[in-house]
Design a protein around this motif. Structure first.
Motif, PDB file in Angstrom:
ATOM      1  N   CYS A  39       0.813  -1.231   0.000  1.00  0.00           N
ATOM      2  CA  CYS A  39       0.000   0.000   0.000  1.00  0.00           C
ATOM      3  C   CYS A  39       0.837   1.268   0.000  1.00  0.00           C
ATOM      4  O   CYS A  39       0.292   2.368  -0.125  1.00  0.00           O
ATOM      5  N   PHE A  41      -9.001  -0.769   7.305  1.00  0.00           N
ATOM      6  CA  PHE A  41     -10.384  -0.763   7.811  1.00  0.00           C
ATOM      7  C   PHE A  41     -10.397   0.390   8.811  1.00  0.00           C
ATOM      8  O   PHE A  41      -9.359   0.720   9.417  1.00  0.00           O
ATOM      9  N   ARG A  71     -11.348   1.140  11.769  1.00  0.00           N
ATOM     10  CA  ARG A  71     -10.937   1.013  13.164  1.00  0.00           C
ATOM     11  C   ARG A  71      -9.410   1.044  13.314  1.00  0.00           C
ATOM     12  O   ARG A  71      -8.881   1.382  14.368  1.00  0.00           O
ATOM     13  N   MET A  72      -8.692   0.678  12.245  1.00  0.00           N
ATOM     14  CA  MET A  72      -7.223   0.692  12.291  1.00  0.00           C
ATOM     15  C   MET A  72      -6.710   2.116  12.506  1.00  0.00           C
ATOM     16  O   MET A  72      -5.703   2.312  13.199  1.00  0.00           O
TER      17      MET A  72
END
Ligand code: HMG
Length: 417
Positions: free
Chosen positions: A115, A253, A255-256
């Motif tokens: 990424c 995601f 919450r990360m």
């Protein structure tokens, strides 16, 4: 005063279909709150084979160039950051260059490190301009990926797909990057990888979260030291991270991003010699997250992980929601690529940011999508990658889109207007 360099314009491309995460949870026999609260996901983009990395990249690039108002003849560099390319040799950037009919006299290549590949492109472009080598030219950097873990895997609810294209130039209209003020962190780890020939990523999910948190600690500390040395943030008076108006994290995601922000605050506290009292600090971090981080998560929650573009999807969502009130304020950005490498950097929101992000038409692009059922999503997911002939959703117009239409003589073919 040194000329400002940064993100001048932005274009977004996402698949035409998505699934609802509560419906996916129910189909998997999972409590919906695990996906919606535990992971922070509302919807997930579903790409069909016609919407491959090239098609998404070309559409995002076309939109970014249209929004930029910059003459294409000024382009000197095209970089695509991707970890889901379509050929071992010919880069996605080369396909995009041809599909958009860009000038011949320019550099064109892909960058890869999971990424982080998109940020590698952004940094190369910014430093190309800062070095003077650009000689007045501008760069187009595209972050494009299809995130696939496979049906009924733990990673399934963290899939997604899309592309964000960025025009990098002098006097940027969106975000002036603090050139040379960043912190990096890299380690040889097997948290996430995709062996040759596989469409689905291999991942050690919980370990990957830990690797991300280790990386953000080192990268953030490196940025903080340089930011203080250069006088961008004050050395004293509260937590250093609180001197940033907003923070955008790489968002596999939603919450990360919250976990990352807690970790950054923990670095600040521990480095100041203050004790880490989990209960007190978790409550304070929640409040800080609500102000500094949450505004960047709206788009991510509706699209999912788009790997290289995920950080810039967060930035796009933040600017779309709040650019007008952030003008002149500094924001922090953290890019993480499994494997791993990462970078924490910062930038200042430009005076024209609200008008410029409006030109990206983000709400319109989201509204044009069609929600599909879980059986339809499952049918699309098992299609072979060379079977692109899924009809567009009923409400779609093909105008301006690109589409992979098959392979002829070992060459990938695209339709586009
Ligand atoms: P899992 O094991 O299915 O989920 O996988 P879990 O049991 O860890 O639960 C997830 C969260 O939901 C937990 O929250 C639970 O408590 C909560 P946490 O404790 O972590 O804060 N939960 C609930 N909440 C409310 N109500 C409930 C409920 N039940 C549980 N009923 C995992 C989760 C993320 C590991 C998995 O989806 C996965 O492997 N994803 C892919 C890997 C990934 O995204 N890693 C992120 C870091 S690496 C990275 O960012 C790089 C990457 O983008 C690739 C690249 O660089 O190219 C991935």
């Amino acid at each position: 005063m040194q000329a400002q360099i940064g993100i001048h314009a932005l274009g977004l491309a996402i698949p035409r279909r998505y699934v609802d995460m509560e419906a996916l949870a129910r189909a998997r026999g999972v409590e919906p709150a695990k996906y919606t609260q535990g992971l922070g996901a509302r919807e997930m983009a579903v790409a069909e084979p016609g919407e491959d990395t090239v098609a998404l990249a070309a559409l995002a690039a076309r939109r970014a160039l249209a929004a930029s108002g910059i003459d294409r003849e000024r382009l000197g560099l095209l970089i695509v950051g991707t970890e889901t390319g379509v050929d071992h040799s010919k880069p996605v950037a080369s396909f995009v260059h041809g599909l958009l009919g860009l000038p011949q006299a320019m550099r064109v290549y892909d960058t890869q490190h999971a990424c982080y590949g998109g940020t590698a492109g952004v940094m190369a472009a910014v430093e190309w301009i800062a070095s003077g080598a650009a000689d007045g030219r501008v760069a187009l950097v595209i972050c494009a990926d299809i995130a696939r873990y496979g049906l009924r895997t733990p990673g399934e609810p963290t899939q997604g797909a899309g592309a964000v294209a960025l025009v990098i130039a002098n006097d940027p209209a969106l975000l002036a990057i603090d050139v040379g003020v960043s912190g990096a962190a890299s380690s040889h780890v097997h948290d996430f990888w995709r062996p040759l020939g596989r469409r689905e990523a291999q991942v050690d999910g919980h370990y990957s979260v830990q690797c991300y948190l280790d990386a953000v600690s080192t990268a953030y500390r490196g940025w903080r030291r340089r930011a203080i040395d250069r006088g961008l943030i004050a050395a004293t008076g509260g937590l250093a991270s609180e001197r940033l108006a907003r923070l955008c994290y790489h968002v596999p995601f939603c919450r990360m991003a919250r976990k990352a922000h807690v970790q950054v605050r923990r670095c600040d506290l521990e480095d100041a010699g203050a004790p880490w009292e989990a209960e007190v600090e978790d409550a304070a971090a929640l409040v800080a997250h609500g102000v500094q981080v949450e505004p960047s998560l709206g788009l991510c929650a509706r699209i999912g992980n788009i790997y290289t573009g995920s950080l810039y999807l967060g930035l796009a969502g933040l600017l779309d929601a709040q650019a007008g009130s952030l003008v002149g304020q500094r924001i922090g950005l953290f890019s993480y690529g499994s494997g791993c490498t990462s970078e924490f950097f910062s930038g200042v929101v430009a005076p024209d940011a609200a008008a410029q992000i409006a030109a990206a038409n983000i709400a319109e692009i989201l509204a044009a999508r069609e929600r599909i059922t879980i059986p339809e999503y499952e049918r699309i997911m098992v299609l072979p990658p060379t079977a692109p002939l899924v009809p567009w959703p009923s409400n779609a117009s093909d105008a301006g889109d690109f589409r992979f239409v098959g392979v002829s003589n070992h060459q990938r073919q695209y339709a586009g207007r």
